[in-house]
Design a protein around this motif. Sequence first.
Motif, PDB file in Angstrom:
ATOM      1  N   HIS A  77      24.735  -4.746 -18.509  1.00  0.00           N
ATOM      2  CA  HIS A  77      24.705  -3.389 -19.036  1.00  0.00           C
ATOM      3  C   HIS A  77      23.340  -3.004 -19.620  1.00  0.00           C
ATOM      4  CE1 HIS A  77      29.147  -4.109 -19.065  1.00  0.00           C
ATOM      5  NE2 HIS A  77      29.164  -2.842 -18.688  1.00  0.00           N
ATOM      6  N   GLN A  78      22.577  -3.956 -20.120  1.00  0.00           N
ATOM      7  CA  GLN A  78      21.311  -3.652 -20.775  1.00  0.00           C
ATOM      8  C   GLN A  78      20.143  -4.277 -20.014  1.00  0.00           C
ATOM      9  OE1 GLN A  78      21.054  -1.662 -23.491  1.00  0.00           O
ATOM     10  NE2 GLN A  78      23.278  -1.366 -23.490  1.00  0.00           N
ATOM     11  N   PHE A  79      19.025  -3.516 -19.908  1.00  0.00           N
ATOM     12  CA  PHE A  79      17.797  -4.076 -19.352  1.00  0.00           C
ATOM     13  C   PHE A  79      17.134  -4.960 -20.408  1.00  0.00           C
ATOM     14  CE2 PHE A  79      18.019   0.077 -17.023  1.00  0.00           C
ATOM     15  CZ  PHE A  79      18.350  -0.473 -15.798  1.00  0.00           C
ATOM     16  N   VAL A  80      16.585  -6.095 -19.971  1.00  0.00           N
ATOM     17  CA  VAL A  80      16.056  -7.054 -20.947  1.00  0.00           C
ATOM     18  C   VAL A  80      14.539  -7.274 -20.832  1.00  0.00           C
ATOM     19  CG1 VAL A  80      18.234  -8.296 -21.199  1.00  0.00           C
ATOM     20  CG2 VAL A  80      16.634  -8.960 -19.385  1.00  0.00           C
ATOM     21  N   ASN A  81      13.889  -6.705 -19.802  1.00  0.00           N
ATOM     22  CA  ASN A  81      12.473  -7.026 -19.582  1.00  0.00           C
ATOM     23  C   ASN A  81      11.552  -5.816 -19.527  1.00  0.00           C
ATOM     24  OD1 ASN A  81      13.052  -9.791 -19.412  1.00  0.00           O
ATOM     25  ND2 ASN A  81      13.384  -9.696 -17.196  1.00  0.00           N
ATOM     26  N   GLN A  82      12.014  -4.668 -19.953  1.00  0.00           N
ATOM     27  CA  GLN A  82      11.187  -3.473 -19.807  1.00  0.00           C
ATOM     28  C   GLN A  82      10.001  -3.444 -20.759  1.00  0.00           C
ATOM     29  OE1 GLN A  82      13.368   0.227 -19.765  1.00  0.00           O
ATOM     30  NE2 GLN A  82      13.954  -0.096 -17.628  1.00  0.00           N
ATOM     31  N   ASP A  83       9.985  -4.285 -21.773  1.00  0.00           N
ATOM     32  CA  ASP A  83       8.869  -4.309 -22.718  1.00  0.00           C
ATOM     33  C   ASP A  83       7.802  -5.335 -22.340  1.00  0.00           C
ATOM     34  OD1 ASP A  83       9.986  -2.302 -24.278  1.00  0.00           O
ATOM     35  OD2 ASP A  83      11.137  -3.718 -25.491  1.00  0.00           O
ATOM     36  N   LEU A  84       7.928  -5.969 -21.179  1.00  0.00           N
ATOM     37  CA  LEU A  84       6.930  -6.958 -20.775  1.00  0.00           C
ATOM     38  C   LEU A  84       5.553  -6.320 -20.605  1.00  0.00           C
ATOM     39  CD1 LEU A  84       8.772  -9.147 -18.096  1.00  0.00           C
ATOM     40  CD2 LEU A  84       8.069  -9.844 -20.394  1.00  0.00           C
ATOM     41  N   LYS A  85       4.552  -6.935 -21.200  1.00  0.00           N
ATOM     42  CA  LYS A  85       3.179  -6.470 -21.042  1.00  0.00           C
ATOM     43  C   LYS A  85       2.582  -7.047 -19.765  1.00  0.00           C
ATOM     44  CE  LYS A  85       1.963  -8.163 -25.043  1.00  0.00           C
ATOM     45  NZ  LYS A  85       1.131  -8.527 -26.225  1.00  0.00           N
ATOM     46  N   LEU A  86       1.420  -6.564 -19.399  1.00  0.00           N
ATOM     47  CA  LEU A  86       0.710  -7.090 -18.241  1.00  0.00           C
ATOM     48  C   LEU A  86       0.289  -8.533 -18.501  1.00  0.00           C
ATOM     49  CD1 LEU A  86      -1.652  -4.053 -17.494  1.00  0.00           C
ATOM     50  CD2 LEU A  86       0.535  -4.571 -16.421  1.00  0.00           C
ATOM     51  N   SER A  87       0.398  -9.383 -17.482  1.00  0.00           N
ATOM     52  CA  SER A  87      -0.140 -10.745 -17.578  1.00  0.00           C
ATOM     53  C   SER A  87      -1.661 -10.665 -17.558  1.00  0.00           C
ATOM     54  CB  SER A  87       0.349 -11.589 -16.410  1.00  0.00           C
ATOM     55  OG  SER A  87       1.750 -11.663 -16.387  1.00  0.00           O
ATOM     56  N   LYS A  88      -2.329 -11.563 -18.305  1.00  0.00           N
ATOM     57  CA  LYS A  88      -3.781 -11.461 -18.451  1.00  0.00           C
ATOM     58  C   LYS A  88      -4.452 -12.820 -18.266  1.00  0.00           C
ATOM     59  CE  LYS A  88      -3.232  -7.641 -21.709  1.00  0.00           C
ATOM     60  NZ  LYS A  88      -1.750  -7.719 -21.756  1.00  0.00           N
ATOM     61  N   ALA A  89      -5.756 -12.768 -17.974  1.00  0.00           N
ATOM     62  CA  ALA A  89      -6.512 -14.007 -17.788  1.00  0.00           C
ATOM     63  C   ALA A  89      -7.994 -13.760 -18.022  1.00  0.00           C
ATOM     64  CB  ALA A  89      -6.298 -14.569 -16.385  1.00  0.00           C
ATOM     65  N   HIS A  90      -8.611 -14.691 -18.777  1.00  0.00           N
ATOM     66  CA  HIS A  90     -10.069 -14.737 -18.885  1.00  0.00           C
ATOM     67  C   HIS A  90     -10.611 -15.585 -17.732  1.00  0.00           C
ATOM     68  CE1 HIS A  90     -10.242 -12.952 -22.899  1.00  0.00           C
ATOM     69  NE2 HIS A  90      -9.261 -13.771 -23.281  1.00  0.00           N
ATOM     70  N   HIS A  91     -11.590 -15.069 -17.003  1.00  0.00           N
ATOM     71  CA  HIS A  91     -12.237 -15.811 -15.920  1.00  0.00           C
ATOM     72  C   HIS A  91     -13.675 -16.133 -16.330  1.00  0.00           C
ATOM     73  CE1 HIS A  91      -9.626 -14.894 -12.190  1.00  0.00           C
ATOM     74  NE2 HIS A  91      -8.929 -14.578 -13.267  1.00  0.00           N
ATOM     75  N   LEU A  92     -14.069 -17.379 -16.164  1.00  0.00           N
ATOM     76  CA  LEU A  92     -15.460 -17.785 -16.335  1.00  0.00           C
ATOM     77  C   LEU A  92     -15.832 -18.615 -15.118  1.00  0.00           C
ATOM     78  CD1 LEU A  92     -17.938 -17.768 -18.207  1.00  0.00           C
ATOM     79  CD2 LEU A  92     -17.126 -19.941 -19.156  1.00  0.00           C
ATOM     80  N   LEU A  93     -16.905 -18.218 -14.431  1.00  0.00           N
ATOM     81  CA  LEU A  93     -17.255 -18.839 -13.164  1.00  0.00           C
ATOM     82  C   LEU A  93     -18.765 -18.994 -13.059  1.00  0.00           C
ATOM     83  CD1 LEU A  93     -15.566 -17.924  -9.794  1.00  0.00           C
ATOM     84  CD2 LEU A  93     -18.032 -18.232  -9.902  1.00  0.00           C
ATOM     85  N   ALA A  94     -19.205 -20.189 -12.666  1.00  0.00           N
ATOM     86  CA  ALA A  94     -20.636 -20.465 -12.481  1.00  0.00           C
ATOM     87  C   ALA A  94     -20.853 -21.077 -11.107  1.00  0.00           C
ATOM     88  CB  ALA A  94     -21.148 -21.414 -13.561  1.00  0.00           C
ATOM     89  N   SER A  95     -21.926 -20.675 -10.413  1.00  0.00           N
ATOM     90  CA  SER A  95     -22.180 -21.197  -9.076  1.00  0.00           C
ATOM     91  C   SER A  95     -23.669 -21.459  -8.869  1.00  0.00           C
ATOM     92  CB  SER A  95     -21.667 -20.226  -8.012  1.00  0.00           C
ATOM     93  OG  SER A  95     -22.456 -19.059  -7.966  1.00  0.00           O
ATOM     94  N   TRP A  96     -23.944 -22.373  -7.957  1.00  0.00           N
ATOM     95  CA  TRP A  96     -25.309 -22.699  -7.540  1.00  0.00           C
ATOM     96  C   TRP A  96     -25.304 -22.835  -6.027  1.00  0.00           C
ATOM     97  CZ3 TRP A  96     -27.035 -28.208  -6.597  1.00  0.00           C
ATOM     98  CH2 TRP A  96     -28.361 -28.253  -6.125  1.00  0.00           C
ATOM     99  N   MET A  97     -26.244 -22.155  -5.389  1.00  0.00           N
ATOM    100  CA  MET A  97     -26.379 -22.238  -3.941  1.00  0.00           C
ATOM    101  C   MET A  97     -27.778 -22.714  -3.612  1.00  0.00           C
ATOM    102  SD  MET A  97     -25.728 -19.333  -1.040  1.00  0.00           S
ATOM    103  CE  MET A  97     -25.924 -19.714   0.695  1.00  0.00           C
ATOM    104  N   TYR A  98     -27.851 -23.746  -2.755  1.00  0.00           N
ATOM    105  CA  TYR A  98     -29.141 -24.290  -2.327  1.00  0.00           C
ATOM    106  C   TYR A  98     -29.241 -24.188  -0.807  1.00  0.00           C
ATOM    107  CZ  TYR A  98     -33.079 -27.393  -1.590  1.00  0.00           C
ATOM    108  OH  TYR A  98     -34.306 -27.914  -1.212  1.00  0.00           O
ATOM    109  N   ARG A  99     -30.308 -23.573  -0.322  1.00  0.00           N
ATOM    110  CA  ARG A  99     -30.537 -23.382   1.111  1.00  0.00           C
ATOM    111  C   ARG A  99     -31.519 -24.437   1.605  1.00  0.00           C
ATOM    112  NH1 ARG A  99     -31.178 -18.787  -1.715  1.00  0.00           N
ATOM    113  NH2 ARG A  99     -29.558 -17.169  -1.489  1.00  0.00           N
ATOM    114  N   PHE A 100     -31.035 -25.333   2.447  1.00  0.00           N
ATOM    115  CA  PHE A 100     -31.927 -26.316   3.048  1.00  0.00           C
ATOM    116  C   PHE A 100     -32.836 -25.648   4.079  1.00  0.00           C
ATOM    117  CE2 PHE A 100     -28.275 -28.758   1.598  1.00  0.00           C
ATOM    118  CZ  PHE A 100     -28.878 -29.821   0.953  1.00  0.00           C
TER     119      PHE A 100
END
Length: 808
Positions: A559-582
Amino acid sequence: MVYPILTQTNMKEIKEWRMHLALAVASILFISLDGLNAQTIRGIVTEATTGEPIVGATVVLKETTLGTVTDLDGKYILTSIPTGRYTVEASFVGFDPMANKEVLVAGNREMVLNFALSESSLSLGEVTIRPDVNKEKAVNQMAIVGARMLSMEEASRYAGGYSDPARLVTAFAGVTGSPDNNGISVHGNAPQSLSWRLEGIEINSPNHFTDAFNMGTGVVSALNSHVLGNSDFYSGAMTAEYGNALSGVMDMKMRSGNNQTYQHALQLGTLGVEGISEGPISQKAGSSYLINYRYSFSTLAREIGLLTVDGDQADFQDVNFKFNFPTRLAGTFSVFGLGLKDKYWNDIEDENKRETFYDQEYLESRQTMFVGGLSHHIYLGKGWNWTTTLAGSYFKNDGDDSYFDLDFQHNFKAGELKPYAVMRQKNSQLTAQTALQKRFSHQFTSKLGATYSEYYFDIHMKKSEALNEPLPDTYLYEADSHTGLLTAYLANSWKWNRFFTFNFGLNLQYFRLNDDKTFEPRAALQWEPDAKNTFSLGYGLHSKMEKMDVYFVKDPTRHQFVNQDLKLSKAHHLLASWMYRFNDQLNFRAEAYYQRLFDLPVAADPTDTYCIINRRDYYVDRALNNEGKGRNYGIDLTLERYMHGGWYGMLNGSLYKAEYQAQDGVWRNTRYNRTFSTKILGGKEWLMGRHKQNVLSVNAKFTLQGGMRYTPADLQATKEEYFSHHLPDVAYDDKNAFSQQYAPIGVLDLTVSYKIAGKHCDHTIAVEALNLTGVKPPYTDTYNYKYDRMDLMYSSLSFPSIYYRISF
């Protein structure tokens, strides 16, 4: 509900059918082979930020002495090109040169290759050290970390690709998949965390039988390399213009049809019959059309046992189109669309062979999807560009799950088939998107945009309280309503000098269903100290809403909705890269990342270990809150050699960890924490024939990766559920959720093709052997009531795609 299990059977009939196919096309393979038209490459060179044509730009084939300059409209044409692979480079004073590598010139089809040059951060007259290579950078020039261009030529060439962009990216480091579907797990995230986009508009997953095996997965994409242009794939830390994406983005772009010459192709194969046509609507105006249609060969496949495996059967069809209308003063208008229709059902198992509740089940699923839109792009002068898109989509997903009426006291003797669960979903979406871009100088560019999507949904699901009982009058979830998501962003790119580029911005999101708001900063820094090294660092906060059925789950009283107050799922992304061209063909890339997830929906019951990122079933049946957490971290290494001298290769490996935390505070593995993955792939081409006009290509890929995680089944609790409550669901030891791991799997894919260039048409015959090793990944547990034990069900897709293609 148990989903289709596909395995390889009836190999004798398959081999006989392959022989008949080869004999059927052999008589036409050598038609019109004498005398060849000169191969041609043509296109237009424009400024990347304005779209204005560049007059007098130089375009050369690096491996030859052929070259030309663009005319007053920025157009160029190169003719009399021998069959082969080439690097095509465009350059102009004051702009960074751009090189398109691995361009295959073969057959009589004209190749259209366009260049968008970026203004150099150097002063006019200075020399740029090296050109921008298309394979090293994303199509979106504001993406300098965590992004890779998807070459559609690679999608059609890589073994196991099936011309499917989703299967293509599983060849990359940090991305894992399974041989039985085209789901994409990026850095240990669930496939449903990925965002799919078409022409800049977010769409539902464009895969046949989407969500049928696992949430976020399908069998093969309705978008294929024949209609797509070069696109972008993001594995994290996306630029500010991307919202509603938690793990990564598939940003797909449809190519425009040839606006000067009519070109057509027909393809007949084990996956289906396919036709494609493109050409000018008006040569003078430069307008064009592109249409592709594919229909499954399932009727024939069922007759020979190719898709009729363990009673599972499937039909599908899809269509793609794009109409392009450039104008002299009002900009360029384009109309695009995608449609698919699927049906799956399983034949009834022989009663004498039934041992498990899976054998007692009859499942039927029907899906229909359509996306259509109108896009407009115009250059306003003085560095201003304006793009607007209006689009609509429709997705219908119906499922019926039934079981035989069992006599539990008399050896499970079957009676009539009775419904157990019924699902009906209709989801529509109207989207308006606009973006204004301004180039303030050759060093600084800004982009301001907004997207609003209104979601309309009519969804409900009923499920019996037990087998042999009628469907209830109330629903597990139910909704006939609408809501909206607003996204706005500001993205900036600052080319400080030839060494440093700094991109930064902000993304704002508002979810109207529960008034949830997010403010998401994004930033990336790139340092190129010399021609061989590139270092990049990126950060972003990202969020994503769940599928609509999650928000409208009802409590146990229904009879009752139970999930309508769910907030957006979130994530912090931290990414580092190195590219070397032979050198120009060989490079090495290392990428390290850390992802901190929070506000994840988990079970509201503190003793329940359920988390939405492990969702696989087609429904959610419990109350959730946003107390969940997650963390993914690891390193990806790639050594890649571009196609040169007739061969290419790639070796990559990933080590990572993916964990989550429910309300009990215990860190656990996620379902997709495979721990490691390594791939080796490569291919060789030979030019053959009297004029070296034909191409024989052999490509292979081997993947070795850890198994998926699983929760151990509880045999005694399962038996109690079966015999006392008459439920077909397996009971699991939730306190030890995902504590176990399936064995590692090794999958070998092989593609062999031979293209014959004729005077008026080209012929291609190919075999794409997926999963030659016959690996059957574990899928789910089921109770065997005949022998009183738990049985492990396996899932596999292990049939060859054989096709003949004629282009004219």
